[in-house]
Enzyme design. Structure first.
Site, PDB file in Angstrom:
ATOM      1  N   ASP A   1      -5.617   4.824   3.540  1.00 16.16           N
ATOM      2  CA  ASP A   1      -5.294   4.015   4.708  1.00 16.16           C
ATOM      3  C   ASP A   1      -5.798   4.729   5.965  1.00 16.16           C
ATOM      4  O   ASP A   1      -5.690   5.951   6.099  1.00 16.16           O
ATOM      5  CB  ASP A   1      -3.773   3.798   4.797  1.00 16.16           C
ATOM      6  CG  ASP A   1      -3.401   2.685   5.764  1.00 16.16           C
ATOM      7  OD1 ASP A   1      -2.939   1.634   5.308  1.00 16.16           O
ATOM      8  OD2 ASP A   1      -3.588   2.873   6.986  1.00 16.16           O
ATOM      9  N   ILE A   2      -6.322   3.965   6.901  1.00 18.42           N
ATOM     10  CA  ILE A   2      -6.894   4.542   8.118  1.00 18.42           C
ATOM     11  C   ILE A   2      -5.810   5.121   9.043  1.00 18.42           C
ATOM     12  O   ILE A   2      -6.095   5.972   9.880  1.00 18.42           O
ATOM     13  CB  ILE A   2      -7.724   3.458   8.854  1.00 18.42           C
ATOM     14  CG1 ILE A   2      -8.796   4.079   9.730  1.00 18.42           C
ATOM     15  CG2 ILE A   2      -6.838   2.502   9.639  1.00 18.42           C
ATOM     16  CD1 ILE A   2      -9.823   3.093  10.238  1.00 18.42           C
TER      17      ILE A   2
ATOM     18  N   VAL B   1      -3.603  -7.623   7.005  1.00 16.67           N
ATOM     19  CA  VAL B   1      -4.935  -7.872   6.444  1.00 16.67           C
ATOM     20  C   VAL B   1      -4.803  -8.907   5.326  1.00 16.67           C
ATOM     21  O   VAL B   1      -4.059  -8.690   4.363  1.00 16.67           O
ATOM     22  CB  VAL B   1      -5.568  -6.570   5.913  1.00 16.67           C
ATOM     23  CG1 VAL B   1      -6.949  -6.850   5.337  1.00 16.67           C
ATOM     24  CG2 VAL B   1      -5.648  -5.520   7.019  1.00 16.67           C
TER      25      VAL B   1
ATOM     26  N   HIS C   1      -3.156  -6.283  -0.942  1.00 16.72           N
ATOM     27  CA  HIS C   1      -3.223  -4.823  -1.058  1.00 16.72           C
ATOM     28  C   HIS C   1      -1.861  -4.268  -1.371  1.00 16.72           C
ATOM     29  O   HIS C   1      -0.845  -4.766  -0.876  1.00 16.72           O
ATOM     30  CB  HIS C   1      -3.789  -4.175   0.212  1.00 16.72           C
ATOM     31  CG  HIS C   1      -3.180  -4.646   1.492  1.00 16.72           C
ATOM     32  ND1 HIS C   1      -3.456  -5.878   2.040  1.00 16.72           N
ATOM     33  CD2 HIS C   1      -2.296  -4.062   2.332  1.00 16.72           C
ATOM     34  CE1 HIS C   1      -2.778  -6.024   3.164  1.00 16.72           C
ATOM     35  NE2 HIS C   1      -2.049  -4.933   3.359  1.00 16.72           N
TER      36      HIS C   1
ATOM     37  N   HIS D   1       0.226  -0.834  -0.988  1.00 17.65           N
ATOM     38  CA  HIS D   1       0.283   0.496  -0.385  1.00 17.65           C
ATOM     39  C   HIS D   1       0.880   1.449  -1.411  1.00 17.65           C
ATOM     40  O   HIS D   1       1.881   1.129  -2.056  1.00 17.65           O
ATOM     41  CB  HIS D   1       1.210   0.509   0.840  1.00 17.65           C
ATOM     42  CG  HIS D   1       0.773  -0.366   1.975  1.00 17.65           C
ATOM     43  ND1 HIS D   1       0.215   0.141   3.129  1.00 17.65           N
ATOM     44  CD2 HIS D   1       0.831  -1.717   2.141  1.00 17.65           C
ATOM     45  CE1 HIS D   1      -0.044  -0.864   3.963  1.00 17.65           C
ATOM     46  NE2 HIS D   1       0.328  -1.990   3.389  1.00 17.65           N
TER      47      HIS D   1
HETATM   48  P1  5GP Z   1      -0.452  -4.557   6.008  1.00 18.19           P
HETATM   49  O1  5GP Z   1       0.396  -4.541   7.237  1.00 18.19           O
HETATM   50  O2  5GP Z   1      -1.396  -5.735   5.994  1.00 18.19           O
HETATM   51  O3  5GP Z   1       0.371  -4.461   4.749  1.00 18.19           O
HETATM   52  O4  5GP Z   1      -1.292  -3.221   6.016  1.00 18.19           O
HETATM   53  C1  5GP Z   1      -2.620  -3.139   6.406  1.00 18.19           C
HETATM   54  C2  5GP Z   1      -3.000  -1.693   6.339  1.00 18.19           C
HETATM   55  O5  5GP Z   1      -4.399  -1.594   6.429  1.00 18.19           O
HETATM   56  C3  5GP Z   1      -2.412  -0.836   7.468  1.00 18.19           C
HETATM   57  O6  5GP Z   1      -1.648   0.227   6.911  1.00 18.19           O
HETATM   58  C4  5GP Z   1      -3.649  -0.326   8.222  1.00 18.19           C
HETATM   59  O7  5GP Z   1      -3.515   0.993   8.690  1.00 18.19           O
HETATM   60  C5  5GP Z   1      -4.741  -0.461   7.162  1.00 18.19           C
HETATM   61  N1  5GP Z   1      -6.065  -0.695   7.705  1.00 18.19           N
HETATM   62  C6  5GP Z   1      -6.400  -1.607   8.656  1.00 18.19           C
HETATM   63  N2  5GP Z   1      -7.722  -1.565   8.890  1.00 18.19           N
HETATM   64  C7  5GP Z   1      -8.227  -0.600   8.077  1.00 18.19           C
HETATM   65  C8  5GP Z   1      -9.554  -0.103   7.883  1.00 18.19           C
HETATM   66  O8  5GP Z   1     -10.523  -0.528   8.495  1.00 18.19           O
HETATM   67  N3  5GP Z   1      -9.699   0.881   6.959  1.00 18.19           N
HETATM   68  C9  5GP Z   1      -8.636   1.373   6.250  1.00 18.19           C
HETATM   69  N4  5GP Z   1      -8.898   2.350   5.376  1.00 18.19           N
HETATM   70  N5  5GP Z   1      -7.387   0.920   6.424  1.00 18.19           N
HETATM   71  C10 5GP Z   1      -7.177  -0.052   7.328  1.00 18.19           C
END
Ligand code: 5GP
Length: 125
Positions: free
Chosen positions: A39-40, A106, A110, A112
């Site tokens: 994760d970034i 996103v 996914h 985590h």
């Molecule tokens: P969500 O809130 O959708 O469950 O989590 C999305 C995750 O994607 C977040 O933890 C965020 O830090 C990660 N993320 C967003 N953009 C990128 C990216 O461009 N690269 C990576 N490696 N992680 C990302």
């Protein structure tokens, strides 16, 4: 901005672009069904995202529409990533946000994977 867990898959989402290699990522695992990358914005010493190669927005459409082999492949991939990262013994947490209340950002399914320290209670109250 959180996204709904249903609707039409947006092929330009950031994880679709990572899958196509258009955006760099620090990959830790890949197989026929899934890829995993750091994760970034890590929330734990280990914070890896595991995503299916298939175009699914969230757990909602994946669980409803994906063929059994794809579901099995993805679930096994998540387990394989945890094993590869040596997290089975200390333990790890899986989390999949789906839709608005969960604050999914996103719109590509996914999971985590968190680990590397005691992770505390499951949710902030
Ligand atoms: P969500 O809130 O959708 O469950 O989590 C999305 C995750 O994607 C977040 O933890 C965020 O830090 C990660 N993320 C967003 N953009 C990128 C990216 O461009 N690269 C990576 N490696 N992680 C990302």
């Amino acid at each position: 901005m959180p996204v709904a867990a249903t609707g039409t898959y947006d092929d330009s989402n950031i994880f679709a672009r990572i899958l196509r290699g258009e955006i760099p990522s620090k990959r830790v695992y890949e197989d026929q069904w899934a890829i995993a990358f750091h994760d970034i914005n890590p929330q734990a010493p280990v914070h890896v995202l595991v995503i299916p190669r298939g175009a699914y927005i969230s757990w909602a459409d994946f669980s409803a529409l994906a063929p059994d082999a794809e579901i099995a492949g993805f679930v096994r991939a998540v387990g394989a990533v945890a094993r590869q990262l040596a997290l089975e013994e200390p333990g790890y947490r899986l989390l999949a946000n789906a839709g608005l209340d969960a604050h999914q950002e996103v719109p590509h399914l996914h999971v985590h994977l968190f680990g590397g320290r005691p992770l505390g209670p499951m949710l902030v109250r």
